[in-house]
Design a protein around this motif. Structure first.
Motif, PDB file in Angstrom:
ATOM      1  N   UNK A   1       0.837  -1.212   0.000  1.00  0.00           N
ATOM      2  CA  UNK A   1       0.000   0.000   0.000  1.00  0.00           C
ATOM      3  C   UNK A   1       0.868   1.256   0.000  1.00  0.00           C
ATOM      4  N   UNK A   2       2.000   1.197   0.685  1.00  0.00           N
ATOM      5  CA  UNK A   2       2.919   2.346   0.692  1.00  0.00           C
ATOM      6  C   UNK A   2       3.470   2.554  -0.724  1.00  0.00           C
ATOM      7  N   UNK A   3       3.874   1.457  -1.332  1.00  0.00           N
ATOM      8  CA  UNK A   3       4.430   1.527  -2.695  1.00  0.00           C
ATOM      9  C   UNK A   3       3.393   2.094  -3.660  1.00  0.00           C
ATOM     10  N   UNK A   4       2.135   1.688  -3.462  1.00  0.00           N
ATOM     11  CA  UNK A   4       1.061   2.120  -4.369  1.00  0.00           C
ATOM     12  C   UNK A   4       0.516   3.493  -4.004  1.00  0.00           C
ATOM     13  N   UNK A   5       1.020   4.085  -2.946  1.00  0.00           N
ATOM     14  CA  UNK A   5       0.585   5.406  -2.489  1.00  0.00           C
ATOM     15  C   UNK A   5      -0.922   5.428  -2.177  1.00  0.00           C
ATOM     16  N   UNK A   6      -1.395   4.325  -1.594  1.00  0.00           N
ATOM     17  CA  UNK A   6      -2.811   4.234  -1.225  1.00  0.00           C
ATOM     18  C   UNK A   6      -3.100   5.210  -0.082  1.00  0.00           C
ATOM     19  N   UNK A   7      -4.220   5.890  -0.153  1.00  0.00           N
ATOM     20  CA  UNK A   7      -4.597   6.811   0.931  1.00  0.00           C
ATOM     21  C   UNK A   7      -6.052   6.550   1.352  1.00  0.00           C
ATOM     22  N   UNK A   8      -6.468   7.220   2.397  1.00  0.00           N
ATOM     23  CA  UNK A   8      -7.844   7.072   2.884  1.00  0.00           C
ATOM     24  C   UNK A   8      -7.933   5.922   3.873  1.00  0.00           C
ATOM     25  N   UNK A   9      -9.121   5.318   3.913  1.00  0.00           N
ATOM     26  CA  UNK A   9      -9.363   4.225   4.867  1.00  0.00           C
ATOM     27  C   UNK A   9      -9.405   2.904   4.111  1.00  0.00           C
ATOM     28  N   UNK A  10      -8.807   1.871   4.687  1.00  0.00           N
ATOM     29  CA  UNK A  10      -8.880   0.559   4.047  1.00  0.00           C
ATOM     30  C   UNK A  10      -9.057  -0.511   5.123  1.00  0.00           C
ATOM     31  N   UNK A  11     -10.015  -1.407   4.888  1.00  0.00           N
ATOM     32  CA  UNK A  11     -10.225  -2.535   5.805  1.00  0.00           C
ATOM     33  C   UNK A  11      -9.257  -3.654   5.462  1.00  0.00           C
ATOM     34  N   UNK A  12      -8.589  -4.185   6.484  1.00  0.00           N
ATOM     35  CA  UNK A  12      -7.651  -5.296   6.252  1.00  0.00           C
ATOM     36  C   UNK A  12      -8.059  -6.442   7.181  1.00  0.00           C
ATOM     37  N   UNK A  13      -8.848  -7.359   6.640  1.00  0.00           N
ATOM     38  CA  UNK A  13      -9.345  -8.473   7.456  1.00  0.00           C
ATOM     39  C   UNK A  13      -9.164  -9.773   6.694  1.00  0.00           C
ATOM     40  N   UNK A  14      -9.475 -10.873   7.380  1.00  0.00           N
ATOM     41  CA  UNK A  14      -9.277 -12.187   6.758  1.00  0.00           C
ATOM     42  C   UNK A  14     -10.491 -12.633   5.983  1.00  0.00           C
ATOM     43  N   UNK A  15     -10.341 -13.780   5.298  1.00  0.00           N
ATOM     44  CA  UNK A  15     -11.497 -14.360   4.620  1.00  0.00           C
ATOM     45  C   UNK A  15     -12.489 -14.867   5.672  1.00  0.00           C
ATOM     46  N   UNK A  16     -13.757 -14.905   5.322  1.00  0.00           N
ATOM     47  CA  UNK A  16     -14.743 -15.391   6.295  1.00  0.00           C
ATOM     48  C   UNK A  16     -14.613 -16.910   6.419  1.00  0.00           C
ATOM     49  N   UNK A  17     -14.560 -17.357   7.667  1.00  0.00           N
ATOM     50  CA  UNK A  17     -14.565 -18.795   7.910  1.00  0.00           C
ATOM     51  C   UNK A  17     -15.554 -19.055   9.049  1.00  0.00           C
ATOM     52  N   UNK A  18     -15.551 -20.262   9.568  1.00  0.00           N
ATOM     53  CA  UNK A  18     -16.478 -20.569  10.657  1.00  0.00           C
ATOM     54  C   UNK A  18     -15.695 -21.113  11.850  1.00  0.00           C
ATOM     55  N   UNK A  19     -16.371 -21.073  13.002  1.00  0.00           N
ATOM     56  CA  UNK A  19     -15.748 -21.598  14.215  1.00  0.00           C
ATOM     57  C   UNK A  19     -15.414 -23.078  14.037  1.00  0.00           C
ATOM     58  N   UNK A  20     -16.277 -23.804  13.323  1.00  0.00           N
ATOM     59  CA  UNK A  20     -16.052 -25.249  13.107  1.00  0.00           C
ATOM     60  C   UNK A  20     -14.725 -25.469  12.358  1.00  0.00           C
ATOM     61  N   UNK A  21     -14.550 -24.683  11.293  1.00  0.00           N
ATOM     62  CA  UNK A  21     -13.331 -24.844  10.488  1.00  0.00           C
ATOM     63  C   UNK A  21     -12.109 -24.490  11.330  1.00  0.00           C
ATOM     64  N   UNK A  22     -12.213 -23.385  12.087  1.00  0.00           N
ATOM     65  CA  UNK A  22     -11.061 -22.970  12.887  1.00  0.00           C
ATOM     66  C   UNK A  22     -10.681 -24.048  13.909  1.00  0.00           C
ATOM     67  N   UNK A  23     -11.679 -24.485  14.700  1.00  0.00           N
ATOM     68  CA  UNK A  23     -11.377 -25.451  15.769  1.00  0.00           C
ATOM     69  C   UNK A  23     -10.847 -26.751  15.163  1.00  0.00           C
ATOM     70  N   UNK A  24     -11.487 -27.231  14.113  1.00  0.00           N
ATOM     71  CA  UNK A  24     -11.020 -28.481  13.485  1.00  0.00           C
ATOM     72  C   UNK A  24      -9.600 -28.326  12.952  1.00  0.00           C
TER      73      UNK A  24
END
Ligand SMILES: NC(=O)c1ccc[n+]([C@@H]2O[C@H](COP(=O)([O-])OP(=O)(O)OC[C@H]3O[C@@H](n4cnc5c(N)ncnc54)[C@H](OP(=O)(O)O)[C@@H]3O)[C@@H](O)[C@H]2O)c1
Length: 328
Positions: A207-230
């Motif tokens: 993002x620094x290289x691309x000179x991105x500005x403003x607000x950006x959300x940085x989160x993971x892909x949606x998964x489920x508790x079942x997948x995580x625990x397993x």
């Protein structure tokens, strides 16, 4: 290669960001207090100072020309008030903020960068840290605009990975490493969004290289508790069995979600709204995600070396007592 000043950088996410910058051959200076030992001695320059009361060495460092300042440690206005007036020629400023600043609207269809935020003066104790972060965002937007310094606010979701000192994923890693019957209160479909700190770091550098500005959300892909625990239990390499007792059993037996059993958000929790963060803008700008199993495998290796149990977590003997009751 860029000249980058990191305000922080020695614990978890900042540490990953510094590692990433080093792989880009950046010229890195860390400004931090020295309470957490830096793994970068001999590789980066270190300036030890409390940012709330900068030493003369810190003031001189802040006044130097920087291609980018990455701020991982601003938690409240006091962290900014002393720093901003000392800045000189800064190419861009990156604030590491949090998706916690969004309002928890039930049934929300995904949080975008334009979604409503909590009031910046909210007194809600659970959200106090998010309120302070939001005040930092607003302050930087005002001050840096008047200094003509481009600002990127990266609002992070739940971050996991090596060096994660929080008591969240570590519960599941440690519990899996201890083996045996594990009480699992979450419904299989409970949504979770976990982003690896290494992915955050790579994105911030891009993002620094691309000179991105403003607000950006940085989160993971949606998964489920079942997948995580397993995934955690499967990769722990121990004899371990998930006992899915269900939310109702756990709640009626007084188990406290999130504190005693981290990452468990009951269906009634408003915090569930934070597990549907829209990351389209970040993905378009280059955010990529490691596979969850790879993040978990690496985190387990790290946890296996530190082996820590928090007093806040569900006590083992109580867990086994509850499981005997559940088995009937
Ligand atoms: N973990 C998550 O899931 C998550 C989610 C959303 C947002 N975030 C945000 O991510 C950010 C990064 O956190 P991190 O701990 O991983 O970053 P980090 O940069 O690895 O560690 C924090 C750094 O700040 C320094 N620091 C703290 N207070 C300071 C002060 N008054 N003056 C100078 N240095 C100071 C610490 O060193 P010393 O203590 O030695 O000074 C340390 O180097 C935080 O702002 C957090 O709110 C985290």
């Amino acid at each position: 290669m860029s000249r980058i000043l990191v305000l922080g950088g020695t614990r978890f996410i900042g540490r990953h960001i510094v590692e990433q910058c080093i792989t880009h051959d950046d010229d890195i200076t860390l400004l931090y207090r020295g309470r957490s030992p830096s793994p970068f001695s001999g590789i980066a320059r270190h300036v030890l100072s409390d940012r709330r009361a900068p030493t003369s060495e810190a003031a001189a460092a802040l006044a130097e020309p920087w291609d980018a300042v990455i701020d991982t440690s601003a938690q409240d206005l006091e962290d900014l008030r002393a720093v901003l007036p000392l800045l000189g020629d800064v190419g861009r400023y990156v604030l590491i903020s949090s998706c916690g600043v969004y309002r928890r609207d039930p049934g929300s269809n995904g949080l975008t960068e334009r979604s409503p935020t909590i009031p910046a003066d909210a007194a809600h104790p659970v959200r106090a840290s998010a309120t302070r972060k939001l005040r930092c965002e607003r302050y930087l937007e005002r001050r840096l605009a008047s200094m003509a310094v481009p600002l990127l606010i990266a609002r992070l979701g739940l971050v996991i990975g090596r060096h994660d000192d929080s008591e969240r994923l570590a519960y599941w890693l440690e519990r899996a490493l201890r083996g045996g019957d594990v009480l699992v209160p979450m419904p299989d479909h409970q949504p979770l969004q976990l982003v690896d700190a290494a992915d955050v770091a790579r994105f911030i550098r891009t993002a620094i290289e691309q000179q991105l500005t403003g607000i950006v959300n940085v989160a993971g892909p949606t998964t489920t508790a079942r997948v995580l625990v397993d995934t955690v239990l499967t990769h722990a390499g121990r004899s371990v069995t998930a006992c899915r007792v269900g939310e109702e059993f756990a709640l009626t037996h007084g188990i406290r979600p999130w504190t005693e059993i981290p990452l468990w958000l009951p269906a009634s929790s408003p915090e569930i709204a934070l597990m549907s963060v829209n990351t389209t803008r970040a993905v378009r700008a280059g955010l990529t995600h490691r596979l969850l199993k790879d993040s978990i495998a690496e985190a387990l290796t790290w946890q296996a070396l530190r082996r820590r149990w928090s007093q806040r977590w569900l006590d083992r003997s109580r867990e086994q007592h509850l499981l005997r009751e559940w088995h009937g």
